[in-house]
Structures are given as C-alpha cells and as structure tokens.
Write an enzyme that holds these catalytic residues in place. Structure first.
Site, PDB file in Angstrom:
ATOM      1  N   GLU A 312       7.932  46.989  43.397  1.00 49.27           N
ATOM      2  CA  GLU A 312       7.070  47.387  44.511  1.00 49.27           C
ATOM      3  C   GLU A 312       7.298  48.843  44.919  1.00 49.27           C
ATOM      4  O   GLU A 312       7.428  49.157  46.100  1.00 49.27           O
ATOM      5  CB  GLU A 312       7.284  46.453  45.706  1.00 49.27           C
ATOM      6  CG  GLU A 312       6.948  45.003  45.379  1.00 49.27           C
ATOM      7  CD  GLU A 312       7.043  44.066  46.566  1.00 49.27           C
ATOM      8  OE1 GLU A 312       7.883  44.307  47.454  1.00 49.27           O
ATOM      9  OE2 GLU A 312       6.281  43.086  46.589  1.00 49.27           O
ATOM     10  N   ASP A 386       6.681  34.383  45.629  1.00 52.18           N
ATOM     11  CA  ASP A 386       7.233  35.074  46.792  1.00 52.18           C
ATOM     12  C   ASP A 386       7.298  34.207  48.043  1.00 52.18           C
ATOM     13  O   ASP A 386       6.424  34.317  48.898  1.00 52.18           O
ATOM     14  CB  ASP A 386       6.379  36.321  47.077  1.00 52.18           C
ATOM     15  CG  ASP A 386       7.097  37.304  47.978  1.00 52.18           C
ATOM     16  OD1 ASP A 386       8.291  37.106  48.228  1.00 52.18           O
ATOM     17  OD2 ASP A 386       6.455  38.281  48.418  1.00 52.18           O
ATOM     18  N   GLU A 414       7.905  34.954  56.805  1.00 55.96           N
ATOM     19  CA  GLU A 414       6.827  35.861  56.406  1.00 55.96           C
ATOM     20  C   GLU A 414       5.550  35.107  56.038  1.00 55.96           C
ATOM     21  O   GLU A 414       4.457  35.513  56.411  1.00 55.96           O
ATOM     22  CB  GLU A 414       7.306  36.710  55.218  1.00 55.96           C
ATOM     23  CG  GLU A 414       6.215  37.577  54.618  1.00 55.96           C
ATOM     24  CD  GLU A 414       6.706  38.420  53.446  1.00 55.96           C
ATOM     25  OE1 GLU A 414       7.912  38.387  53.140  1.00 55.96           O
ATOM     26  OE2 GLU A 414       5.867  39.115  52.840  1.00 55.96           O
TER      27      GLU A 414
HETATM   28  C1  BDP Z   1       7.878  40.478  49.845  1.00 57.33           C
HETATM   29  C2  BDP Z   1       7.663  41.201  51.126  1.00 57.33           C
HETATM   30  C3  BDP Z   1       8.102  42.638  51.085  1.00 57.33           C
HETATM   31  C4  BDP Z   1       9.509  42.708  50.519  1.00 57.33           C
HETATM   32  C5  BDP Z   1       9.543  42.058  49.174  1.00 57.33           C
HETATM   33  C6  BDP Z   1      10.940  41.971  48.588  1.00 57.33           C
HETATM   34  O1  BDP Z   1       6.290  41.142  51.442  1.00 57.33           O
HETATM   35  O2  BDP Z   1       8.035  43.135  52.386  1.00 57.33           O
HETATM   36  O3  BDP Z   1       9.924  44.018  50.431  1.00 57.33           O
HETATM   37  O4  BDP Z   1       9.094  40.738  49.256  1.00 57.33           O
HETATM   38  O5  BDP Z   1      11.495  40.890  48.634  1.00 57.33           O
HETATM   39  O6  BDP Z   1       7.968  39.145  50.203  1.00 57.33           O
HETATM   40  O7  BDP Z   1      11.456  42.939  48.089  1.00 57.33           O
END
Ligand code: BDP
Length: 726
Positions: A312, A386, A414
């Site tokens: 990401e 996720d 989340e």
């Molecule tokens: C996702 C989230 C993000 C996190 C990412 C992670 O949306 O904010 O940075 O995972 O785990 O669930 O690195």
C-alpha cells in the site's frame, strides 16, 4: 455490584436504592476489567476475609513493587479492608505471594516447578496440618505478577478459595498490541479518540494512563506493545523521539511489557542522510546496525521492529529490486546481537499483479520458507483479504513449517461498524484459531500453528491491532473493552472458548449476577453473526464505502486500483454474484491443503457462510433451506437486523443490573447499530436488485429510501481515515 442489585430489589424504595444508584452512576468504565469494588456476597466476603488475614510477600525490585501495589488496591477494594503484609505466620489463613525460591521451606514440597516457564505460575490451596494457605508462586517476578492478577480475578469472579490448584503457562511467546498511532496523535482506524501517547509532553510528563495501560495489559498477559503505526514515520527512530520511547519503556518494564517500534524502510534516507535504503548497500547495513546499537543503549530490553514494506505504497526492499527476505534479514542482523526481533508483515498485494489479491501474499512468501534469520517472525493477518466480518483463514497458516508465522488480528473495528457496533470479536478470533488447515492431517488447527505445536516452533506470537484511544473508557464502546480483554486471553491461550472469555469479562466488568451474565453473554456470542448477516452475508466481502470503510458502498467502482473497489470482490452481474476462487476462477483455493480445497470447492460441502467468497452463483441457485440465493441474501440481511432488535430488547431488561451511565451508553449505541444495520440491508439489496431484477423476498422489510439516496451519502470526516501515509 451484585450486592447492590439484591439490595435494590429488597429495599426497592429505601435508602439503599439511592446508595447503589449513586455508586452505579459513577462508573465511567475507566478501570476496565480491573474493577475492584467490594465483594457483595456476604458469605464469600467473610470467607475471603478469614482466609486472607494477612499477605506474605517476599522479594524486591520494581515488578515486586507493582505486585504489592496491585494487591493493596485489589484486596483493599474487594475485601474493603487495609491489607496487612506480614512475615510467614506458620498458622495459616495467609495469602502467600512468593517466587518459589523464596517460599517458606515447609510450603516448597507442595510444588513441582519444573514445568513452568518464567511467565508461568501456580495458584494452590495448601493444607499444612491445621493451617491453610493460598499460595501464588512462580519461578520469576513476572510470573508472580501474572499469578497475582489471576488471583484477584478469582476473587472478582467470586470463586471459592478452598481447593485451588491452577497451573498457567502462556502458550504463545510474543503477545503484542499493534497501535496504529501516528505521531500527531491521530489513529489510523482508531475510533476511541486520539492516541494515548502524548508525544509532546513525553518524556517529562508521565500520564497515569501509561501506568494503567501497563497494569491492564499485564492482567491478561500481554507482554509487548508496538507504539506506532505500520504506515510508519521515520522520525520515531530519531534521538528526540527515542527519549520519549525510553520513558514509556520505563513505565512498562515492571509489568513485563516490551516496547517495539515500526521501522520505515526508507529511514536511512529520511533521517540518516543516505541516498539509498537498498538492503544490500554497505552504508545502509551499517546504518541499521548503528541505529540498533543506539536504541539498545537507551532501551536495553527493546522488543524489536515491526515492518510494513512494499505494501500500500510503503517503501521496501523491492524498491531496489531486492526481496522481502533481504529486507527482513537486514534488520534481523542489526537487532540480533541484542536479542531483538523483526516482525515482518505478510500483508502485501500489488496493483501491478493481475492475480486475485487473496493469492498474492502466499505466492510472495511461500518460496522464502526457512530462509529468514532466527529472529524474524512473519506476521500474517487472519485472512487473505483484510479483517472482514468473516473471512476464511489465511492459506499461509500451516504452509510455512520452517518459519515462525504469527497471527495478526484486528481488535479495532475497521470493518465491523467502528466503535459504535456491539460485536464480540473473540467469537471471530476463535473461529479462525479453530479452523483446520489440514497441513499435517486432520486436526492441524490454526491455533497449533500459532502456539508452535504443529511444527515444533520455538518462537511464536499473536498481535492485535489495538482499539485503544484516549476516550475515558479507552475503547469508545463499553463492550469494545471485551475485545481487548479477549485478545489478551487468547494470546495467552489460543484454545480458550469465546464463551468463557465473555463470561469472565462480564463478571469482572459488570456483575456476577447470573440474571445478568447469562443473557448478556448470549447476546455477545450472537452479536458476531449478526454483523456478518447485516453487512457481508453468505461470504460477501469488502463491500464497504471507500477510504473510511464506514457503511456500505457495493457500487464503488472508480478507485485507481482495481482491488480497492468493492465491485472487484462481489463480481455482481445479471447472472449472479460472488467471486469464483475455484479452479474455474482465480484458483485461490489451490493454496490450501487438498482437503480444504475440496471442502470449499464442492458446493455440497462448502459452508454457506463462505459461499460467495469462493463461488460465483446464479441468482436462482438453491440454498440448503430450499430458497433461491437471491431470497436467501435478503433473508440474511433481515436476520442481521432482527438480531440487533433482539439485542436492544435484551439490553433493556438489563437495566436493574448495570450502572445508569453504561446502560444508557450501550442503549444509545445499539440504536445507532440498528439504524446502520437497516442502512446496510437496504443499500446492498437495492443495489444488487439492479442486477438480479427480482422482487425482494416477502419476509424482508421494504427499504426506507432509494438507491440514489444511499449512494448520495458522504462522510468525509468519518473517523480513523488515514491522514497521511508517512
Ligand atoms: C487495512 C487498513 C489500512 C492499513 C492496512 C494495513 O485499511 O489502514 O494500513 O490494512 O494493515 O486494513 O497495513
């Protein structure tokens, strides 16, 4: 509290009503489950007082001081007396809290300590001639602290002290919270206020919260905390911030909690003045070595680094054409002389990789099995996408026998309604831990991967993404405390049942009254399926509104990366709905053991809760109950809504058992939850209907608004959205 309730009933119009309500309305939840109010059952109170007339506590040092403080607070509150510390009396009715080697000689024979680690402990009622003692003992101070907390828990839960014989040893080594806290005190995916780390006033000012945070974590055996966000800021590794980290480490040390930091892979450039962060570059290697030395000079028991790399948008070794292995081993080499760990995250997926996102982490890491240095753990999220309300277990569990693979759960909600929905997460955690990977035949549970028993792993771990913020009750929703508690208990023992956890937490936090505990426990247990049904039924996933993940957004299809769009996950069309991950589709199922692949592939054996996770099915597909898939979807959404209505009803009847403040808070939150459950049902079903072109099942309540209305809802300031990623 239990007593107050009895009194309420007995003297309904009397003075006691006033007294008990007065104390009830004081509760703001700050004390969490370390609620040491007086034992209300008079018989038990008398028993406890007679069996604990004094406390024998030997030893010295800061953990010892923490034990003494907790006993004073705990026993003082529960027994409502001044705690008397006394030398060994030889006549009984004494609580003995002592390391084994400092136990009075005549008690030693009652214990075999060979089976205990330093963190383990024993609690036993010992009868010596006519004298009876309750003994808490361990080989090390930290075990004694854990034993002390367990002992206090026994009193809080009104257990008898007559025949205690408890041996506890944690089954997992690294039991850590991951704070996704930024240096500006915002929290990524945090819904309980701002970060409790006040970086501005540290190191000079030690907030009482830091101490209470340490107590509370130690009480459930959590032994580490990663202070900073995985989307890391390199500044945390500068001397200015390390001074602050050192101050926190000092507060946590007596409680057995090590600090860890997230290490930004490009730190050598950003704060080191180097031109590259290439893991094979000699200057970079030296920079990390020097940094490790600097940290350990300040914090000798520093835990290590948690790293999110090439994920990401985060920098990583692949920026330099190197692998995750190169990156992890670079840091492992630097930390190794000091006993530090590298926790490398497996949460990776790339917009340049056209294969199913669910497959990418497995493909990336499997070939590296056995190649990481000994002080590296691979941290794997519970599922391959996720933290969804329901997700099949991650195929990496059990697939890398030569690598310590640790669990990452998300305690913050989340994708489960933020801190406004009552959803008891230990139920979800338990489901994952009890899943069978079949990697070594039937019974190869994920829990066995996590505790190391499946492959005889020495280094094991479990991480939970924290739901803690500076709200007065720490977690926003009063029931969010149960998720923190439950995470800690499962990290200690991944085989605990969610039902036991709920039972314990309710008694510790609210009341021992069965008329309260039983119905509320039931409500907690069922709450997880409720959220699955009103958000993501039958295996649907990742259909949340974009960015903040607040509310439904199944229609979202315009984000730059395909796998960020909900339409990527539900694949709805006029024929049907769902993601085909069988051999005819993305073939993600081939990453599981053959038994698991077969079970999920075959529609006869695939549990319906995973149906659309693995299959794209026609709208008129017949479900096990004889209804069409389309009808079944509507019914599941409706079921979720109904369950929230039930929860509201149950909670209403609990009014006599809970303080006014928390009762009212939970009632208000449940009403929000109901509104949002209906919103989910209406928005999703209206959207899917534009493809199915079928009427809603008759049992489903008609949507309140139009699809356009739901699509028009915007929440630019929904909490927890990531502000910046560095
Ligand atoms: C996702 C989230 C993000 C996190 C990412 C992670 O949306 O904010 O940075 O995972 O785990 O669930 O690195």
């Amino acid at each position: 509290m239990k007593q107050s309730i009895k009194l309420n009933v007995q003297y309904f119009f009397g003075i006691f009503l006033f007294v008990s309500f007065a104390s009830f309305s004081m509760s703001n939840g700050y004390e969490l489950w370390l609620n040491y109010t007086k034992v209300m059952d008079q018989n038990l109170l008398a028993e406890y007082r007679s069996k604990i007339q004094s406390v024998y506590l030997e030893g010295s040092g800061e953990t010892h001081a923490a034990i003494k403080k907790e006993l004073k607070m705990g026993l003082g509150g529960l027994l409502d007396t001044e705690v008397v510390f006394h030398k060994y009396n030889g006549t009984g009715n004494q609580l003995i809290v002592s390391k084994y080697n400092e136990l009075p000689q005549e008690l030693k024979g009652n214990f075999n300590m060979d089976d205990l680690s330093g963190e383990g402990y024993k609690i036993k009622t010992v009868q010596l001639k006519n004298a009876s003692y309750v003994v808490v003992t361990s080989n090390a101070d930290i075990g004694l602290l854990y034993g002390t907390f367990n002992f206090l828990r026994l009193l809080q839960m009104n257990s008898s002290l007559s025949n205690l014989d408890i041996t506890e040893i944690p089954k997992v080594d690294i039991r850590v919270l991951n704070h996704w806290d930024n240096l500006d005190r915002t929290i990524e995916r945090g819904y309980a206020g701002f970060s409790i780390w006040n970086w501005h006033t540290l190191p000079g000012y030690i907030d009482q919260r830091y101490i209470d945070y340490a107590r509370v974590n130690a009480s459930v055996g959590i032994n580490g905390t990663v202070l900073t966000n995985v989307n890391a800021n390199a500044l945390i590794l500068t001397p200015q911030y390390l001074e602050k980290v050192k101050a926190l480490a000092k507060v946590f040390r007596p409680y057995g909690i090590k600090v860890y930091l997230t290490a930004r892979f490009s730190a050598p450039i950003e704060i080191g003045g180097l031109e590259t962060a290439d893991p094979l570059d000699a200057n970079v290697i030296q920079w990390w070595k020097d940094k490790a030395k600097e940290i350990y000079t300040m914090i000798p028991d520093f835990g290590g680094f948690l790293v999110k790399a090439n994920s990401e948008g985060q920098p990583g070794p692949q920026n330099y054409g190197r692998s995750h292995l190169d990156g992890a081993n670079l840091m492992a080499d630097a930390l190794e002389p000091y006993g530090g760990l590298v926790i490398w995250r497996a949460f990776v997926y790339s917009e340049h990789d056209p294969t199913d996102r669910a497959k990418q982490a497995y493909s990336e890491f499997l070939p590296e099995d056995g190649k990481f240095k000994n002080n590296v753990l691979l941290q794997v999220k519970n599922g391959a996408i996720d933290f969804q309300p329901r997700e099949p277990f991650h195929p990496l569990f059990g697939a890398m026998p030569n690598t310590p693979v640790m669990m990452e759960f998300q305690i913050t909600k989340e994708y489960l309604g933020f801190a406004t929905h009552l959803v008891f997460l230990p139920k979800l955690f338990e489901e994952v831990l009890q899943s069978d990977t079949y990697r070594k035949g039937k019974g190869s549970l994920v829990a066995k991967v996590i505790d190391g028993s499946l492959n005889n792993k020495k280094l094991t771990g479990m991480a939970g993404v924290s739901n803690v913020g500076n709200d007065i009750n720490w977690t926003g929703h009063p029931f969010g405390q149960a998720d923190w508690y439950g995470f800690g208990r499962l990290a200690w023992n991944p085989y605990m049942t969610s039902e036991n956890i709920a039972d314990e937490w309710l008694r510790l936090t609210f009341s021992n009254d069965e008329k309260f505990v039983q119905p509320v426990k039931q409500m907690m247990i069922e709450s997880r399926e409720a959220v699955v049904n009103y958000m993501n039924p039958l295996g649907l996933h990742h259909i949340f509104d974009t960015g903040h993940h607040y509310g439904p957004g199944p229609w979202v299809n315009n984000l730059s990366r395909p796998e960020w769009n909900p339409v990527y996950y539900h694949k709805v069309d006029s024929e049907g709905i769902g993601f085909d991950r069988t051999r005819t589709g993305s073939d993600a199922l081939s990453q599981y053991a053959p038994e698991v692949e077969k079970m999920f592939t075959d529609l006869e054996t695939c549990p319906e809760e995973y149906l659309l996770w693995f299959h794209h099915l026609p709208w008129d597909y017949t479900l096990k109950n004889g209804r069409t898939l389309w009808d079944g979807l509507g019914l599941k959404y409706q079921e979720g809504v109904e369950k929230v209505r039930d929860m509201i009803k149950t909670w209403k009847t609990m009014e006599p058992y809970v303080d006014k403040n928390r009762h009212h808070q939970v009632s208000m939150l449940l009403n929000i939850q109901l509104k949002e459950a209906i919103w989910w049902k209406d928005a999703c079903m209206l959207y899917f209907q534009t493809f199915s072109k079928m009427d809603f099942p008759k049992e489903m309540e008609t949507p309140k608004h139009t699809l356009d209305y739901y699509k028009s809802l915007k929440y630019p300031f929904a909490p927890g959205i990531r502000p910046t990623w560095n």
